[in-house]
Design a protein around this motif. Structure first.
Motif, short mmCIF file in Angstrom:
data_model
loop_
_atom_site.label_atom_id
_atom_site.label_comp_id
_atom_site.label_asym_id
_atom_site.label_seq_id
_atom_site.Cartn_x
_atom_site.Cartn_y
_atom_site.Cartn_z
N GLY A 33 0.81 -1.22 0.00
CA GLY A 33 0.00 0.00 0.00
C GLY A 33 0.84 1.26 0.00
N GLY A 34 1.89 1.29 0.83
CA GLY A 34 2.74 2.48 0.89
C GLY A 34 3.50 2.74 -0.39
N PHE A 35 4.13 1.71 -0.93
CA PHE A 35 4.93 1.89 -2.14
C PHE A 35 4.05 2.13 -3.37
CE2 PHE A 35 8.23 -0.21 0.43
CZ PHE A 35 9.28 0.67 0.21
N LEU A 36 2.87 1.48 -3.42
CA LEU A 36 1.98 1.70 -4.55
C LEU A 36 1.46 3.13 -4.57
CD1 LEU A 36 0.71 0.21 -6.95
CD2 LEU A 36 -1.24 -0.37 -5.48
N ALA A 37 1.25 3.70 -3.38
CA ALA A 37 0.79 5.10 -3.31
C ALA A 37 1.83 6.06 -3.87
CB ALA A 37 0.46 5.46 -1.87
N GLU A 38 3.13 5.70 -3.76
CA GLU A 38 4.19 6.52 -4.34
C GLU A 38 4.08 6.57 -5.87
OE1 GLU A 38 6.56 8.21 -2.81
OE2 GLU A 38 7.06 7.27 -0.89
N ILE A 39 3.53 5.49 -6.45
CA ILE A 39 3.50 5.36 -7.91
C ILE A 39 2.20 5.90 -8.50
CG2 ILE A 39 3.58 3.71 -9.81
CD1 ILE A 39 5.21 1.86 -7.97
N ILE A 40 1.04 5.52 -7.93
CA ILE A 40 -0.24 5.87 -8.56
C ILE A 40 -1.04 6.88 -7.75
CG2 ILE A 40 -0.34 3.62 -9.69
CD1 ILE A 40 -2.46 2.76 -7.69
N GLY A 41 -0.62 7.20 -6.52
CA GLY A 41 -1.33 8.18 -5.72
C GLY A 41 -2.21 7.55 -4.65
N LEU A 42 -2.66 8.37 -3.72
CA LEU A 42 -3.41 7.87 -2.57
C LEU A 42 -4.81 7.37 -2.93
CD1 LEU A 42 -2.45 10.63 0.03
CD2 LEU A 42 -1.55 8.31 -0.09
N ARG A 43 -5.58 8.18 -3.65
CA ARG A 43 -6.96 7.79 -3.96
C ARG A 43 -7.02 6.52 -4.80
NH1 ARG A 43 -11.80 10.79 -3.87
NH2 ARG A 43 -10.61 12.74 -3.62
N PRO A 44 -6.21 6.37 -5.86
CA PRO A 44 -6.27 5.11 -6.62
C PRO A 44 -5.97 3.89 -5.77
CG PRO A 44 -5.14 6.79 -7.89
CD PRO A 44 -5.34 7.36 -6.53
N VAL A 45 -5.03 4.00 -4.82
CA VAL A 45 -4.73 2.87 -3.96
C VAL A 45 -5.94 2.48 -3.13
CG1 VAL A 45 -3.40 2.14 -1.93
CG2 VAL A 45 -2.25 3.26 -3.83
N ILE A 46 -6.67 3.46 -2.63
CA ILE A 46 -7.86 3.18 -1.82
C ILE A 46 -8.93 2.48 -2.66
CG2 ILE A 46 -9.78 4.28 -0.61
CD1 ILE A 46 -7.76 6.28 0.51
N ILE A 47 -9.12 2.90 -3.89
CA ILE A 47 -10.10 2.24 -4.77
C ILE A 47 -9.68 0.81 -5.06
CG2 ILE A 47 -11.23 2.33 -7.01
CD1 ILE A 47 -12.06 4.55 -5.05
#
Length: 446
Positions: free
Chosen positions: A383-397
């Motif tokens: 979750g943390g590293f993916l948020a660096e790549i695609i952003g916070l909102r896309p990770v939550i979806i």
């Protein structure tokens, strides 16, 4: 009409003393409630320390989130075997609480000395997490030593409510302490809770007379527990559903604080209140599940509640508008998810107990804990590293969609009415006679 000696009625057995009137059980329940409440304060204070004072990046937040669950991967299986080989469990439990207290105290001290950093927080999380794994492994058999056989189910249910109580009180207290004392000093409440728990456990008087388990060896026992979880169709469905839920729940948790503060602009004090709504939902969920299960059964409840796991995550990812609207909707969905999580966990544990042979329950439980809790670390990192790549909102979806996959494990399994094949508990294979005796157990599913 004459009665023979054999016809005379047996004397009625005296009713057991209610648990609420048993001193040692009250001490244990109070110790757990205080300790878990302190941990709930820390769950808010430590991430806020990292975000607000140490300017942690999403990747660092992912590592910090994962650190708390890494010990379940490293020591989860072995802790069960260790607990089974102890003659007394309470000394280990007290030692774990004292070690956790010492680790938590270092956070406010390091901050006051100006040496606190994210790495320090990660190390503290690792130490407390390791102590927690050992504590939980010893606590389960310890309950049996202070309660009679006819009250153990009630005792375990009572202890389970401590998490809901703590979820209500802890975040609200944490938000208040963060506002009054700053986040690092709020961690001191966790340290004091561990110390209070150790003192209460020390006051328990019931002697422990546990006989160490005879085993084929630690690793062979562990492998047998793993085999049962994989080959039994019901246990396999529950195991993989739990792993799916916890992976995506922790990926969401890793970015939750950043998203709430920086994107939704929710005040820090209100974040604690929102988490408390989830705890209140947990209390309601425990009450509802105890009643509905008698009418509908655990299987049907499980099939329904698993459908609603993505509710809060999806709401968080899509909501916008004024603060009053966001707070109201998130409070409602948080309460609903509290009901869902406790209902799922209660039914899951009841089904596992029903499907597992008594001789395998410890190992089956240890294996499930290892997998379901251990995957939290991987989810936090992703979750943390993916948020660096695609952003916070896309990770939550993505997390909302991912957690919905648990539905397939439950619905396409024998748990579903009409698809359930007659099963019987798998029994352990007998140990070979030549084997030597070795003396040496929020959205996430418990």
């Amino acid at each position: 009409m004459k009665h023979s000696l054999h016809d005379s009625p047996e004397p009625a057995k005296a009713a057991p003393v209610p648990l609420r009137k048993q001193r040692d059980y009250r001490l244990l329940w109070t110790a757990r409630t205080i300790s878990v409440t302190g941990s709930e304060v820390s769950k808010l204070a430590i991430p806020l320390t990292a975000v607000a004072l140490l300017a942690a990046s999403p990747a660092q937040m992912g590592m910090l989130t994962a650190a708390a669950s890494v010990p379940a991967l490293l020591f989860g299986l072995q802790s069960g075997a260790i607990a089974d080989r102890l003659t007394r469990h309470r000394p280990l439990m007290i030692a774990c609480e004292l070690v956790s207290c010492a680790a938590a105290v270092t956070v406010p001290l390091a901050w006051l000395l100006g040496v606190l950093n994210v790495t320090w927080l990660i190390i503290v999380a690792l130490v407390i997490g390791t102590a927690g794994v050992l504590f939980r492994a010893a606590n389960f058999p310890h309950v049996a030593s202070i309660t009679g056989p006819e009250q153990r189910t009630e005792a375990m249910a009572g202890l389970q409510t401590t998490y809901s109580v703590a979820s209500v009180a802890g975040p609200s207290l944490g938000g208040l302490l963060v506002q009054l004392l700053t986040a690092p000093l709020a961690v001191l409440a966790e340290a004091l809770s561990f110390l209070a728990s150790a003192l209460l456990l020390r006051a328990i008087r019931t002697p422990e007379r546990n006989t160490p388990a005879v085993s084929k060896g630690m690793w062979r026992d562990i492998l047998e527990g793993l085999k049962v979880n994989i080959t039994h169709p019901v246990l396999r469905a529950l195991l993989f559903a739990g792993v799916t839920i916890n992976f995506f729940a922790m990926a969401y948790t890793a970015v939750y604080m950043l998203y709430m503060v920086n994107t939704l602009n929710i005040p820090k004090g209100l974040i604690g209140v929102l988490i408390a709504f989830s705890g209140a939902g947990g209390l309601l969920g425990a009450w509802l599940t105890a009643r509905l299960s008698k009418r509908y059964g655990e299987n049907r409840i499980l099939l329904v509640v698993v459908l609603f796991f993505p509710l809060e995550i999806l709401t968080v990812g899509l909501i916008s508008g004024p603060l009053w609207w966001k707070f109201g909707v998130l409070a409602l969905t948080g309460t609903a998810v509290g009901v869902i999580v406790v209902s799922f966990a209660t039914c899951m544990n009841a089904i596992v107990l029903q499907e597992t042979d008594p001789q395998l329950r410890g190992r089956v439980n240890a294996t499930m804990t290892f997998a379901i809790q251990g995957v939290l670390s991987l989810g936090g990192l992703v979750g943390g590293f993916l948020a660096e790549i695609i952003g916070l909102r896309p990770v939550i979806i993505v997390c909302a969609g991912g957690i919905a996959l648990a539905t397939f494990w439950i619905w396409f399994s024998p748990i579903r009415p009409g698809h359930r094949r007659p099963t019987r508990p798998i029994t352990p294979s007998p140990p070979p006679s030549t084997e030597p005796f070795i003396t040496t157990k929020r959205h996430s599913a418990p």
